[in-house]
Design a protein around this motif. Sequence first.
Motif, short mmCIF file in Angstrom:
data_model
loop_
_atom_site.label_atom_id
_atom_site.label_comp_id
_atom_site.label_asym_id
_atom_site.label_seq_id
_atom_site.Cartn_x
_atom_site.Cartn_y
_atom_site.Cartn_z
N VAL B 153 15.05 69.67 -21.42
CA VAL B 153 13.58 70.50 -21.57
C VAL B 153 12.69 69.29 -22.39
O VAL B 153 13.37 68.77 -23.24
CB VAL B 153 13.74 71.82 -22.53
CG1 VAL B 153 12.42 72.13 -23.34
CG2 VAL B 153 14.15 72.82 -21.69
N ASP B 294 8.43 72.44 -20.71
CA ASP B 294 8.22 72.43 -19.22
C ASP B 294 9.15 73.37 -18.49
O ASP B 294 8.65 73.97 -17.56
CB ASP B 294 8.40 70.88 -18.70
CG ASP B 294 9.88 70.55 -19.08
OD1 ASP B 294 10.61 71.05 -19.84
OD2 ASP B 294 10.04 69.57 -18.48
N LEU B 295 10.31 73.69 -18.87
CA LEU B 295 11.20 74.34 -18.20
C LEU B 295 11.52 75.81 -18.75
O LEU B 295 11.67 76.72 -18.09
CB LEU B 295 12.54 73.72 -17.99
CG LEU B 295 12.77 72.50 -17.39
CD1 LEU B 295 13.78 71.73 -17.34
CD2 LEU B 295 12.09 72.42 -16.05
N MET B 296 11.22 76.03 -19.95
CA MET B 296 11.66 77.38 -20.95
C MET B 296 10.32 77.86 -21.01
O MET B 296 10.49 78.81 -21.99
CB MET B 296 12.42 76.98 -21.92
CG MET B 296 13.60 78.11 -22.29
SD MET B 296 13.96 79.22 -20.93
CE MET B 296 13.33 80.83 -21.54
N GLY B 297 9.10 77.65 -20.52
CA GLY B 297 7.82 78.34 -21.04
C GLY B 297 7.56 78.16 -22.68
O GLY B 297 8.02 77.09 -23.12
#
Lengths: 326, 326
Positions: B153, B294-297
Amino acid sequence: MIEPMRIALLGFGSVGRAFSQLLHHKRKAFPFRIVGIHTARQGTVIDDRGLDRTPVFGPKAESLDAFLEAAKPEVLVEITTLNPATGEPAASHIRAAFRHGAHVVTANKGPIANCFAELHELAQQAGLEFRFESTVMDGAPIFNLYRYTLPGVRLTGFTGVLNSTCKLVVEAMREGLSFEDGVRRAQELGIAEADPSYDTEGWDSAAKAAALANVLMDARIRPSEIDTKGIGRLTTSRVLELKEKHKIVQLVARARRSVSDGKVKIRVRAEVLEETDILASVHGTSNLLLFHTDLMGTIGTVSLHPTPSQTAYGLFSDIVDIARTI
Amino acid sequence: MIEPMRIALLGFGSVGRAFSQLLHHKRKAFPFRIVGIHTARQGTVIDDRGLDRTPVFGPKAESLDAFLEAAKPEVLVEITTLNPATGEPAASHIRAAFRHGAHVVTANKGPIANCFAELHELAQQAGLEFRFESTVMDGAPIFNLYRYTLPGVRLTGFTGVLNSTCKLVVEAMREGLSFEDGVRRAQELGIAEADPSYDTEGWDSAAKAAALANVLMDARIRPSEIDTKGIGRLTTSRVLELKEKHKIVQLVARARRSVSDGKVKIRVRAEVLEETDILASVHGTSNLLLFHTDLMGTIGTVSLHPTPSQTAYGLFSDIVDIARTI
């Protein structure tokens, strides 16, 4: 360095597609390869060199055993559609994977809620890893938070606002709409379970609470044993009356270990809260979970507006963790 | 199994005493031993067999070097009183520990806010660990959350409500009391810095934001470079006027990586929020930090009503982590 991993998917819906995209996006740093996908409706595809993001499915494999035999994954990612009340067929899929020597990652809360102790033991006996970060709060670190960042800490209980459909229904009612309007809105967003009463009557929250309590507090409880009352009898006029007083209804799951008998007591209830309460501050698909601990006081995790991409990330983080552990 | 560790403390105030209690409480599972304590005012004590919870201090060691030479700790726990604006003398203490071959754990944000990159490099060159979980949010997993539970992340920014004194001051003003009454209340609770304007003018939040950005986003920024405006000009009448409208003032630190030049921009501001905003839902000493990823909100950590025991736990968790890492 992260070990390469051969991954098979069981199920290929929105989370499966998001997961496949994520692996593609991260392929340089994380050498994971999807070697097979087995689905009920789209069929089966196997490719030892790794599948691309738009796999072309062939006929469905004869059985899960036949699929696992052919694909030989190191990790099975279990993301089939679930009967959340029983944990099946996901639990059977997980047992099959362990028989075939595959680690398992799942986003299905049913097996964790209903038979975690059995599956955990099966994994241990087989020397395999079993991970499920995405089962509660869509991939936000909950189980890994406890596993890796809270050494020596004992959970005395937890408080969670974990069901999105209930929040959407109450929010619709606060706009003057009906209960059914709210349910429809949740269905349109693809958030409600196939039977929305599973959400609104509190059983989704009970399953999540059971999963948390089974894994983190060794509660050995089933969702059906949890004292559960949902928002089903709530009326728009009552919700608006509360709104007038700056109060709101939230479905809250509370667990605590009893001091007298050491057992974990869990209760799921539609609670009336002040609008300014932190439990009231998560809206829509956002979730909040507070851990009550012996050494670290009360700390919590919040996840704001997660999507299937976050559930996919939870699966990914579990696989990275397996790659690092084994 | 956890490795035994020889620990020395630099400083012995409320956090040091809570830490010593905690080690005693956990001594069976975690074989850590305090072999020396060096303080400015109470003197010095060294005992290779391990000190008990009420150490008897002798005369102050001639110098930190002399103390480290005699106590030979594997880990130095740096918890001296700080000049938060410069990071000294804590940063010099940390350099000394590295010279003596000791890992370092600190609860002092100053060194992380002002010279993290340098200290991190010194540790790496010496093959030593450097940990600081307790510098932000009193021991709640922040740095370890990112390190252990969010593989792959990338942080695009964060939003934090991190200063307790400001919350207490605004809460006092919402009761109709004056700014000074609120500051006095924070001082009575032992929460305000020696110079409370350091809190109310936003410099404590700026230091915490710099620490987070330096460690998690490689920002290489100093607190003095952060665009900071505190609550110093707030009046009780303005606060009450906002309260009437169900709004509240919170001191919020916001960081984001600029898309154009890749630099991390940080701003600390007294913001007017709806009372129902999640950023408004933490009161008193409670804190909230949201990570934008970016990936886990957007996910966050909340810590409710922490005390020095939680800061002590953060130090403990850092030492466990070092014992597991080395």
